[in-house]
Design a protein around this motif. Structure first.
Motif, PDB file in Angstrom:
ATOM      1  N   GLU A  97      -2.024  -4.544   0.173  1.00  0.00           N
ATOM      2  CA  GLU A  97      -1.352  -4.342  -1.104  1.00  0.00           C
ATOM      3  C   GLU A  97      -2.154  -3.363  -1.951  1.00  0.00           C
ATOM      4  O   GLU A  97      -3.373  -3.505  -2.087  1.00  0.00           O
ATOM      5  CB  GLU A  97      -1.223  -5.662  -1.866  1.00  0.00           C
ATOM      6  N   ILE A  98      -1.462  -2.377  -2.523  1.00  0.00           N
ATOM      7  CA  ILE A  98      -2.134  -1.351  -3.327  1.00  0.00           C
ATOM      8  C   ILE A  98      -1.318  -1.083  -4.582  1.00  0.00           C
ATOM      9  O   ILE A  98      -0.092  -0.934  -4.517  1.00  0.00           O
ATOM     10  CB  ILE A  98      -2.276  -0.025  -2.539  1.00  0.00           C
ATOM     11  N   THR A  99      -1.975  -1.032  -5.722  1.00  0.00           N
ATOM     12  CA  THR A  99      -1.393  -0.469  -6.934  1.00  0.00           C
ATOM     13  C   THR A  99      -2.349   0.582  -7.459  1.00  0.00           C
ATOM     14  O   THR A  99      -3.574   0.399  -7.422  1.00  0.00           O
ATOM     15  CB  THR A  99      -1.154  -1.537  -8.022  1.00  0.00           C
ATOM     16  N   ALA A 100      -1.795   1.689  -7.929  1.00  0.00           N
ATOM     17  CA  ALA A 100      -2.640   2.800  -8.371  1.00  0.00           C
ATOM     18  C   ALA A 100      -1.805   3.749  -9.209  1.00  0.00           C
ATOM     19  O   ALA A 100      -0.578   3.632  -9.284  1.00  0.00           O
ATOM     20  CB  ALA A 100      -3.222   3.538  -7.164  1.00  0.00           C
ATOM     21  N   THR A 101      -2.477   4.696  -9.834  1.00  0.00           N
ATOM     22  CA  THR A 101      -1.776   5.789 -10.493  1.00  0.00           C
ATOM     23  C   THR A 101      -1.143   6.672  -9.430  1.00  0.00           C
ATOM     24  O   THR A 101      -1.792   7.047  -8.452  1.00  0.00           O
ATOM     25  CB  THR A 101      -2.744   6.606 -11.354  1.00  0.00           C
ATOM     26  N   ASP A 102       0.118   6.985  -9.608  1.00  0.00           N
ATOM     27  CA  ASP A 102       0.825   7.776  -8.609  1.00  0.00           C
ATOM     28  C   ASP A 102       0.273   9.200  -8.552  1.00  0.00           C
ATOM     29  O   ASP A 102      -0.065   9.791  -9.578  1.00  0.00           O
ATOM     30  CB  ASP A 102       2.321   7.812  -8.953  1.00  0.00           C
ATOM     31  N   ARG A 103       0.163   9.730  -7.331  1.00  0.00           N
ATOM     32  CA  ARG A 103      -0.225  11.121  -7.127  1.00  0.00           C
ATOM     33  C   ARG A 103       0.304  11.580  -5.775  1.00  0.00           C
ATOM     34  O   ARG A 103       0.531  10.767  -4.872  1.00  0.00           O
ATOM     35  CB  ARG A 103      -1.750  11.281  -7.186  1.00  0.00           C
ATOM     36  N   PRO A 104       0.520  12.886  -5.600  1.00  0.00           N
ATOM     37  CA  PRO A 104       1.025  13.391  -4.321  1.00  0.00           C
ATOM     38  C   PRO A 104       0.054  13.076  -3.178  1.00  0.00           C
ATOM     39  O   PRO A 104      -1.169  13.175  -3.325  1.00  0.00           O
ATOM     40  CB  PRO A 104       1.127  14.907  -4.553  1.00  0.00           C
ATOM     41  N   GLY A 105       0.595  12.663  -2.035  1.00  0.00           N
ATOM     42  CA  GLY A 105      -0.202  12.436  -0.843  1.00  0.00           C
ATOM     43  C   GLY A 105      -0.849  11.070  -0.747  1.00  0.00           C
ATOM     44  O   GLY A 105      -1.581  10.801   0.217  1.00  0.00           O
ATOM     45  N   LEU A 106      -0.592  10.179  -1.719  1.00  0.00           N
ATOM     46  CA  LEU A 106      -1.262   8.880  -1.724  1.00  0.00           C
ATOM     47  C   LEU A 106      -0.911   8.066  -0.477  1.00  0.00           C
ATOM     48  O   LEU A 106      -1.801   7.563   0.229  1.00  0.00           O
ATOM     49  CB  LEU A 106      -0.890   8.102  -2.986  1.00  0.00           C
ATOM     50  N   LEU A 107       0.381   7.925  -0.167  1.00  0.00           N
ATOM     51  CA  LEU A 107       0.777   7.136   0.998  1.00  0.00           C
ATOM     52  C   LEU A 107       0.278   7.780   2.285  1.00  0.00           C
ATOM     53  O   LEU A 107      -0.126   7.076   3.230  1.00  0.00           O
ATOM     54  CB  LEU A 107       2.298   6.979   1.044  1.00  0.00           C
TER      55      LEU A 107
END
Length: 514
Positions: A136-146
């Motif tokens: 499980e991950i929560t974070a600030t969204d940014r391109p390439g995260l997944l």
């Protein structure tokens, strides 16, 4: 839920009668020409409404109309449903699964077996939760995260069996179910799980600015784990994605006249247009009102219709510790309206402005988290090691940013749906980028590119503009009188009169694709 006799509409004689009726689930294919009625009357308990909606949603079924009543220690609900291909429910295994699952909480009920849905998905009680480790991950969204998360999992020999990723208001939430790659067995070793968590956290935190929130948790196989999509709602709520922006506009006035005008101006129906700016898409509205005479808070939500809408709102109300006593949901054209009569679990109503504002924001966020922005890519191929890492890497290297993703393995194949925008977040994806993606993925991967948005499943249901809703939903001037008539009739008897009233009320609704 409140105990027997605590509801405001049921006298002791009614409760006495309720106690002597056995729980039942009726699958009715005769009443309606284009859908199946799933009728449930049973002893009430906390969370049962969410369980029913979650079950029907997991089975790839469409809830087109619904009326819900669960006061006085007993619930009586009717759902108009069909499968995603627009058909009635005729598979005896599917019908048996629904009946057994909906009464599984009752003493002596037999657990349901696995069943295959119309889309080929295998559904069984607790299948993924009990057999897979969860990341499980929560974070600030940014391109390439997944892409980066999938890459580090591949390096750690963790095979992704199922994954979902949501983004909303610059927040990202990701859940992946993984198994050991070499053996295809569950990962239960505590040291290895801790190592995976440390490595994933390093990747997620590599590009984070000081002060930005993030959370990474890896846990082993766990019976009774929270449903994946419900858990995504919880993670986004914990991340505070509902706090951004101005308060949502109220759902007041002639909701359908306003919505039809807005839809005509936007020149859109069910599909989100990639070229549309956010200001031209139908806005989600929420109102919180008091019905003091009956001791309820009335929650009204107006939004664009889409799949799983009912699940998202019921899930949010349940996790915020509000009890739904009565509800009516339906739609006309592109607009869906949901009205809930709720109290807090302690029996109190929402009396403070701050509490009402928070509930409004959270419900709007729950609706909009699953709104699909961008170009839709449907992918199907033979399952193999590092597949999710390869697909997301190709998308990232061609300047595409993910706004939502869902993928799973089905036997020896893997299927996934990805919503992508250009690097700036705009909807205009360069066709050359898609050509490059096709070429790099290769002929072994089936890639179907669709317009962004939810699209319409095959259906023979009418969504004519002549469809009318019950007066309690369509106009504000007659709300009090109609509520009184509805609730008086609900308390008058338990037999055919009640079911007739519920079915007549719900039959007035158009389709809400949940």
């Amino acid at each position: 839920m409140e105990g027997r006799g605590s509801g405001p509409y049921f006298d002791p004689d009614f409760d006495f009668l309720v106690e002597r009726i056995n729980p039942r689930v009726c699958i009715d294919n005769e009443t309606c020409e284009d859908c199946t009625l799933v009728k449930v009357d049973s002893a009430n308990r906390n969370g049962i409404l969410l369980e029913m909606v979650q079950l029907l949603t997991d089975l790839d079924l469409v809830i087109s109309k619904s009326y819900i009543s669960s006061d006085g220690g007993w619930l009586m609900d009717v759902f108009h449903v069909g499968d995603r291909l627009g058909n009635k429910l005729t598979d005896p295994d599917l019908i048996r699964y629904i009946q057994q699952s909906l009464v599984s909480g009752q003493e002596g009920a037999r657990s349901a077996d696995e069943v295959t849905t119309c889309l080929g998905k295998l559904v069984g009680p607790g299948q993924l939760a009990s057999e897979h480790a969860a990341v499980e991950i929560t974070a600030t969204d940014r391109p390439g995260l997944l892409s980066e998360i999938a890459a580090v999992l591949a390096e750690l020999h963790c095979h992704v069996a199922c994954a979902q990723a949501w983004t909303h208001n610059s927040c990202a939430a990701v859940i992946l179910y993984v198994i050991d790659e070499p053996t295809r067995r569950p990962i239960a070793d505590a040291d290895r799980l801790a190592h995976v968590e440390q490595q994933v956290d390093s990747v997620v935190g590599a590009h984070h600015e000081p002060g930005e929130r993030r959370r990474v948790k890896v846990s082993g196989p766990m019976p009774g784990r929270v449903h994946m999509e419900r858990r995504l709602h919880q993670l986004m709520y914990e991340e505070g994605d509902y706090e951004t922006g101005p308060p949502p506009p109220p759902a007041n006035g002639d909701q359908f006249a306003d919505a039809n005008l807005e839809a005509r101006r936007d020149n859109v129906l069910f599909l989100w247009s990639p070229s549309s700016s956010s200001s031209t898409v139908m806005r989600t509205r929420a109102s919180i009102d008091s019905w003091k005479e009956r001791g309820y808070t009335v929650v009204t939500i107006q939004s664009r219709d889409r799949p799983k809408l009912l699940f998202d709102t019921v899930c949010t109300l349940t996790d915020m510790k509000y009890v739904v006593y009565h509800a009516a949901v339906g739609s006309r054209g592109p607009l869906a309206v949901q009205e809930y009569y709720v109290r807090r679990m302690d029996g109190c109503t929402l009396d403070t402005e701050s509490e009402r504002q928070k509930v409004s924001r959270c419900l709007v966020a729950a609706v909009e988290r699953r709104a699909c922005h961008g170009l839709r890519l449907d992918i199907s191929t033979r399952d193999r090691r590092g597949l999710l890492s390869d697909i997301t890497r190709v998308l990232r290297e061609n300047g595409l940013s993910l706004t939502m993703a869902e993928c799973a393995t089905r036997g020896e194949r893997a299927v996934g749906t990805f919503y992508v925008t250009d690097a700036s977040g705009g909807g205009n994806v360069d066709p050359k980028s898609m050509d490059a993606v096709r070429e790099e993925l290769g002929e072994s991967v089936t890639l179907v590119v669709r317009a962004g948005g939810w699209g319409c499943a095959k259906s023979n249901r009418s969504t004519s503009s002549s469809t009318t809703l019950s007066p309690s939903l369509s106009t504000s001037s007659s709300v009090d009188g109609d509520r009184s008539r509805i609730m008086t009739s609900l308390g008058s008897s338990l037999g055919s009169l009640l079911w007739s009233h519920i079915e007549r009320l719900s039959s007035n609704f158009g389709s809400i694709r949940s």
